[in-house]
Enzyme design. Sequence first.
Site, PDB file in Angstrom:
ATOM      1  N   ILE A 193       0.836  -1.210   0.000  1.00 44.46           N
ATOM      2  CA  ILE A 193       0.000   0.000   0.000  1.00 44.46           C
ATOM      3  C   ILE A 193       0.869   1.258   0.000  1.00 44.46           C
ATOM      4  O   ILE A 193       0.568   2.227  -0.709  1.00 44.46           O
ATOM      5  CB  ILE A 193      -0.977  -0.018   1.195  1.00 44.46           C
ATOM      6  CG1 ILE A 193      -1.931  -1.218   1.066  1.00 44.46           C
ATOM      7  CG2 ILE A 193      -1.774   1.281   1.276  1.00 44.46           C
ATOM      8  CD1 ILE A 193      -2.802  -1.488   2.278  1.00 44.46           C
ATOM      9  N   ASP A 212      11.266   3.010   6.301  1.00 46.79           N
ATOM     10  CA  ASP A 212      10.875   1.596   6.408  1.00 46.79           C
ATOM     11  C   ASP A 212      12.155   0.815   6.680  1.00 46.79           C
ATOM     12  O   ASP A 212      12.998   0.649   5.789  1.00 46.79           O
ATOM     13  CB  ASP A 212      10.210   1.101   5.102  1.00 46.79           C
ATOM     14  CG  ASP A 212       9.653  -0.327   5.250  1.00 46.79           C
ATOM     15  OD1 ASP A 212      10.278  -1.156   5.939  1.00 46.79           O
ATOM     16  OD2 ASP A 212       8.601  -0.598   4.658  1.00 46.79           O
ATOM     17  N   CYS A 237      -4.487   5.012   7.526  1.00 47.39           N
ATOM     18  CA  CYS A 237      -5.379   4.021   6.906  1.00 47.39           C
ATOM     19  C   CYS A 237      -4.845   2.622   7.183  1.00 47.39           C
ATOM     20  O   CYS A 237      -5.087   1.698   6.414  1.00 47.39           O
ATOM     21  CB  CYS A 237      -5.466   4.237   5.392  1.00 47.39           C
ATOM     22  SG  CYS A 237      -6.327   5.723   4.919  1.00 47.39           S
ATOM     23  N   ASP A 285      -8.991   6.407   9.029  1.00 46.02           N
ATOM     24  CA  ASP A 285      -9.939   5.395   8.534  1.00 46.02           C
ATOM     25  C   ASP A 285     -10.086   4.270   9.558  1.00 46.02           C
ATOM     26  O   ASP A 285     -10.981   3.445   9.445  1.00 46.02           O
ATOM     27  CB  ASP A 285      -9.444   4.821   7.201  1.00 46.02           C
ATOM     28  CG  ASP A 285     -10.434   3.821   6.602  1.00 46.02           C
ATOM     29  OD1 ASP A 285     -11.628   4.170   6.502  1.00 46.02           O
ATOM     30  OD2 ASP A 285     -10.013   2.708   6.236  1.00 46.02           O
ATOM     31  N   GLU A 340     -13.144  -0.573  17.260  1.00 43.84           N
ATOM     32  CA  GLU A 340     -14.034  -0.490  16.086  1.00 43.84           C
ATOM     33  C   GLU A 340     -15.274  -1.333  16.325  1.00 43.84           C
ATOM     34  O   GLU A 340     -15.152  -2.508  16.711  1.00 43.84           O
ATOM     35  CB  GLU A 340     -13.294  -0.939  14.830  1.00 43.84           C
ATOM     36  CG  GLU A 340     -12.214   0.052  14.449  1.00 43.84           C
ATOM     37  CD  GLU A 340     -11.548  -0.249  13.111  1.00 43.84           C
ATOM     38  OE1 GLU A 340     -11.863  -1.261  12.490  1.00 43.84           O
ATOM     39  OE2 GLU A 340     -10.703   0.564  12.699  1.00 43.84           O
ATOM     40  N   HIS A 383     -13.466   2.669   8.545  1.00 48.31           N
ATOM     41  CA  HIS A 383     -12.633   1.530   8.100  1.00 48.31           C
ATOM     42  C   HIS A 383     -13.144   1.014   6.744  1.00 48.31           C
ATOM     43  O   HIS A 383     -13.483  -0.171   6.595  1.00 48.31           O
ATOM     44  CB  HIS A 383     -12.630   0.409   9.135  1.00 48.31           C
ATOM     45  CG  HIS A 383     -11.463  -0.536   8.956  1.00 48.31           C
ATOM     46  ND1 HIS A 383     -10.877  -1.207   9.988  1.00 48.31           N
ATOM     47  CD2 HIS A 383     -10.784  -0.910   7.835  1.00 48.31           C
ATOM     48  CE1 HIS A 383      -9.899  -1.976   9.537  1.00 48.31           C
ATOM     49  NE2 HIS A 383      -9.816  -1.806   8.207  1.00 48.31           N
ATOM     50  N   ALA A 436     -10.825  -0.163   2.002  1.00 53.65           N
ATOM     51  CA  ALA A 436     -10.783  -1.315   1.086  1.00 53.65           C
ATOM     52  C   ALA A 436     -12.166  -1.695   0.566  1.00 53.65           C
ATOM     53  O   ALA A 436     -12.291  -2.658  -0.193  1.00 53.65           O
ATOM     54  CB  ALA A 436     -10.166  -2.511   1.806  1.00 53.65           C
TER      55      ALA A 436
END
Length: 324
Positions: free
Chosen positions: A150, A169, A229, A255, A260, A279, A282
């Site tokens: 992503i 990263d 996200c 998101d 949740e 959420h 996707a």
Amino acid sequence: MYKVAVTQKLHDDGLAVLQKESTVLNLDKKTPLITAKEIAGQDGLIIRIATIDQTAIEASPQLKVIGRPGVGYDSIDMAAATESGILVVVTPGANTLSVAEHAVAMMMMFAKDMLFCDRELRKGNFQARNRYKAFELDKKVLGLIGLGNIGKETARLAKGLGMSVAVYDPIVSQKVIEALGYTYVATLDDLLKASDIISIHVPLLDSTKNLISGRELEIMKREALLVNCSRGGIVDEDALYDALVDEKIAGAALDVFSTEPPPADDRLFTLDNVIVTPHMAAQTKEAVSRMATRCAQGVLAVIRGEHWPHVVNPEAYDHPRWKK
Ligand code: NAD
């Protein structure tokens, strides 16, 4: 015909694939835990929202495969599945573009001051246009935490908008990052200090829990936006609330949430400089169709005895049931 159970209705495209070779049982689950009784006699199981534990797995000797339309498999007792020779099929990459587009859409909404102005105009406030909070994304620095599937797609889209992309990263080498045309940043702190927008694209692990907390928010630029996200627990929401109220950063676009669904009276929802979505990054028509289709294809392939590449526990193929 094979037998495949689904915990809730699968997207029509995936269902059509399944129905070519199997009888599909919709469990229409409303309770979280799947029982052995519910899946008795089934060759395969596709879990959308529900969990399967060791007890149900061990009491389901006929079950060969569990499919997850997505990449998360925390709803499955993996040790028990592997021990029983049950393959767990996932659908990597099926939602990559959708999530990346969602992150970029959130950046756009913030950069154009769109949500605030939409709300104000509906109240009759045409003068909202004059607060001059909107800005151009061109030449702004997008700091990516995580350059996996992503993150890479988000970088590609941001480049197209003229943004300069910087990456932190620890797993991806400087050589790879620079070959892609992005700026390699060796530490998270340096990325946070340098970026106009920070977008998070890492998994939730012990090492990434509360990765962004009070100290990290403190060193971000005051005019910066934080986009998440990935998963809720990666950002400390109490620290984020304080940072937004104290204007340590300019805004956040979320998101995902630590709980949740989040409570309707979540303090973050009271702030004008926060953009939230349920959420749903996707949940595009395309991604949902791809996830269901690929999951159905993988589940059937495993039942047929074929080796499917996208399984989380390929060692389960060593189980005696697959030796025949
Ligand atoms: P991926 O596994 O391809 O990439 C994750 C990257 O994060 C890897 O390159 C890894 O090296 C890096 N990483 C790990 N720990 C790090 C750290 N501490 N600091 C910086 N980088 C680190 O995963 P992906 O497909 O890109 O997905 C990323 C996350 O997005 C997923 O784990 C999932 O939680 C989330 N996601 C959210 C939605 C949604 O609907 N909002 C949908 C799909 C995925």
